[in-house]
Scaffold this active site. Structure first.
Site, mmCIF file in Angstrom:
data_model
loop_
_atom_site.group_PDB
_atom_site.id
_atom_site.type_symbol
_atom_site.label_atom_id
_atom_site.label_comp_id
_atom_site.label_asym_id
_atom_site.label_seq_id
_atom_site.Cartn_x
_atom_site.Cartn_y
_atom_site.Cartn_z
ATOM 1 N N HIS A 106 0.889 -1.169 0.000
ATOM 2 C CA HIS A 106 0.000 0.000 0.000
ATOM 3 C C HIS A 106 0.924 1.215 0.000
ATOM 4 O O HIS A 106 2.006 1.174 0.607
ATOM 5 C CB HIS A 106 -0.845 0.102 1.273
ATOM 6 C CG HIS A 106 -1.719 -1.073 1.551
ATOM 7 N ND1 HIS A 106 -1.284 -2.160 2.248
ATOM 8 C CD2 HIS A 106 -3.029 -1.300 1.271
ATOM 9 C CE1 HIS A 106 -2.275 -3.029 2.375
ATOM 10 N NE2 HIS A 106 -3.343 -2.535 1.788
ATOM 11 N N ASP A 109 2.527 2.086 3.251
ATOM 12 C CA ASP A 109 3.424 1.093 3.864
ATOM 13 C C ASP A 109 4.861 1.516 3.567
ATOM 14 O O ASP A 109 5.768 1.240 4.349
ATOM 15 C CB ASP A 109 3.263 -0.308 3.236
ATOM 16 C CG ASP A 109 1.862 -0.865 3.346
ATOM 17 O OD1 ASP A 109 1.125 -0.440 4.256
ATOM 18 O OD2 ASP A 109 1.510 -1.718 2.496
HETATM 19 C C1 XUL Z 1 -7.397 -6.707 4.116
HETATM 20 C C2 XUL Z 1 -6.540 -7.113 2.987
HETATM 21 C C3 XUL Z 1 -5.708 -6.024 2.382
HETATM 22 C C4 XUL Z 1 -5.612 -6.092 0.905
HETATM 23 C C5 XUL Z 1 -4.901 -4.913 0.272
HETATM 24 O O1 XUL Z 1 -8.111 -7.741 4.678
HETATM 25 O O2 XUL Z 1 -6.494 -8.257 2.600
HETATM 26 O O3 XUL Z 1 -4.457 -6.039 2.974
HETATM 27 O O4 XUL Z 1 -4.958 -7.256 0.490
HETATM 28 O O5 XUL Z 1 -5.452 -3.711 0.633
#
Ligand code: XUL
Ligand code: CO
Length: 441
Positions: A106, A109
């Site tokens: 993300h 992150d």
């Molecule tokens: C949340 C989840 C996230 C997604 C990316 O449950 O799986 O981490 O993979 O936003």
């Protein structure tokens, strides 16, 4: 702290190698042999194993009852740029030592979000340049990028589906930057997990309008990324609940229906997460089969839930029986479309040794590798395929084939039913199928 990227964070841990199932070395693969060819591709190519930046380099292990237990050496600097570079150094050291080819992130992150939007933009641009160098030096690639439009309180009522247009615009601005980052780093895919795209109470929610907004918003994201030259896939990652009570991307079937309704089905596929499937009262393999049927089996977020509770525990995969069933779907679908197997999984709060995160990823990779080998054998040497096909043999010729071709009317079925009279029962043989899986494990 490291500035040049030559500091060793995971001290005393070397490259993880394949040593085979007889090996007693806990820091070696027992089944994942990257260069071994199974069903026409190497394991490396089948899986494209990826490390999730958020869990492995950011997640400190906090729970509602206590703070984090991890002490990340790379997270110490008060200078956000330095801290982000240190984290990138640790990340690339870990991914390289694991011998994996990919990572996922993300936006925030990678680097701490700033107090202003423009400062966040400049921070992202700085770390992107650094990551470009890390990728070039290591050969590690970006499987997918995404934006965290769910943690910041501004998104508490949703991002693309927020009832306030200004929040929707803010989310758009953030996702533009996350797309720019992904494109700059040669990301192969881009993920949308709609963390707060859903609602808590229908009383204060105009669901139809929110869904239309989400369709419009994703269309804008696609058009922007394509205009920047992005050729990869967009993935929706379904999840039925948590954090919202009702999430709009409930499961794979719901997401596919949504994508078709808004004309997004040529650009988007599905990223299926094991623990999201089970929260939706499905199995992982069910979700994969639904996506495969639609030609949308894009990518996998590998993890597992816990049978005794009902939330997203994101544990590393270790269930060989279930993963084997998933690998049957995987092989029969011809693998993934553009994506890979991303370990969206975290070690437990009380797993605090430096080696634990290696052991976790080794276990996950070995579970998938072993399951792939078993599934391949089941398909090629067991009666499984023949038995399954035989159940449908009445559609292979005669009236059954005419039905499939669309040549029969309801009156024809009526006449056939009249001729046949009462029918003998035909067993579904579920236990036999289950025994075959067991036999090949
Ligand atoms: C949340 C989840 C996230 C997604 C990316 O449950 O799986 O981490 O993979 O936003
Ligand atoms: Co996920």
């Amino acid at each position: 702290m490291a500035t040049l990227g030559n500091y060793e964070y995971y001290k005393g841990i070397g490259d993880i190698k394949y040593e085979g199932k007889e090996s007693d070395n806990p820091l070696a693969f027992k089944y994942y042999n990257p260069d071994q060819v199974v069903a026409g591709k190497t394991m490396r190519e089948h899986f494209k194993f990826s490390v999730a930046y958020w869990h492995t380099f950011c997640g400190l292990g906090a729970d509602p009852f206590g703070p984090g237990t991890q002490q990340f050496e790379w997270d110490k600097s008060s200078d956000p740029i330095q801290a982000a570079k240190d984290k990138a150094d640790a990340a690339f050291e870990f991914i390289t030592k694991m011998g994996f080819g990919y990572y996922c992130f993300h936006d925030f992150d990678l680097i701490r979000e700033a107090s202003t939007f423009s400062e966040s933009e400049s921070r992202l641009a700085t770390i992107t340049e650094y990551l470009k160098e890390k990728q070039a030096a290591s050969g590690v690639k970006l499987l997918w990028g995404t934006a965290n439009c769910f943690s910041n309180p501004r998104y508490m009522n949703g991002a693309a589906t927020n009832p306030d247009f200004n929040v929707v615009a803010r989310a758009g601005g953030q996702i533009k930057l996350a797309l720019d980052t992904t494109v700059a780093l040669g990301g192969e895919n881009y993920v949308f997990w709609g963390g707060r795209e859903g609602y808590m109470s229908l009383l204060n929610t105009d669901m139809g309008r929110e869904l239309d907004h989400m369709g419009r918003f994703l269309t804008m994201c696609r058009d922007y990324a394509r205009a920047q030259g992005f050729k990869g896939n967009f993935f929706i990652e379904p999840k039925p609940m948590e954090p919202s009570k009702h999430q709009y991307d409930f499961d794979t079937a719901t997401a596919i229906g949504f994508l078709r309704e808004y004309g997004l089905d040529n650009d988007f596929k599905i990223n299926i997460e094991v623990n999201h499937a089970t929260l939706a009262q499905h199995t992982f393999q069910h979700e994969m089969e639904v996506a495969a049927k639609a030609g949308m089996l894009g990518s996998l977020d590998a993890n597992r839930g816990d049978y005794q509770n009902g939330w997203d525990t994101d544990q590393f995969p270790n269930n060989i029986q279930e993963t084997t069933e998933a690998m049957l779907v995987f092989l029969k679908a011809g693998g993934l479309q553009g994506g890979g197997v991303n370990f969206d999984a975290k070690i437990r709060r009380n797993s605090t040794d430096l080696e634990d995160v290696f052991l976790a990823h080794i276990g996950g990779a070995d579970t998938f590798a072993r399951a792939l080998l078993i599934a391949d054998k089941i398909i090629n040497s067991s009666p499984y395929e023949t038995l399954r096909k035989a159940r449908y043999s009445s559609f292979d010729s005669g009236k059954g084939l005419e039905f499939e071709k669309g040549n029969l009317k309801l009156e024809d079925l009526y006449n056939i039913a009249q001729e046949n009279g009462e029918l003998p029962l035909k067993s579904g043989k579920q236990e036999l199928f289950e025994n075959i899986i067991n036999q090949y494990i």
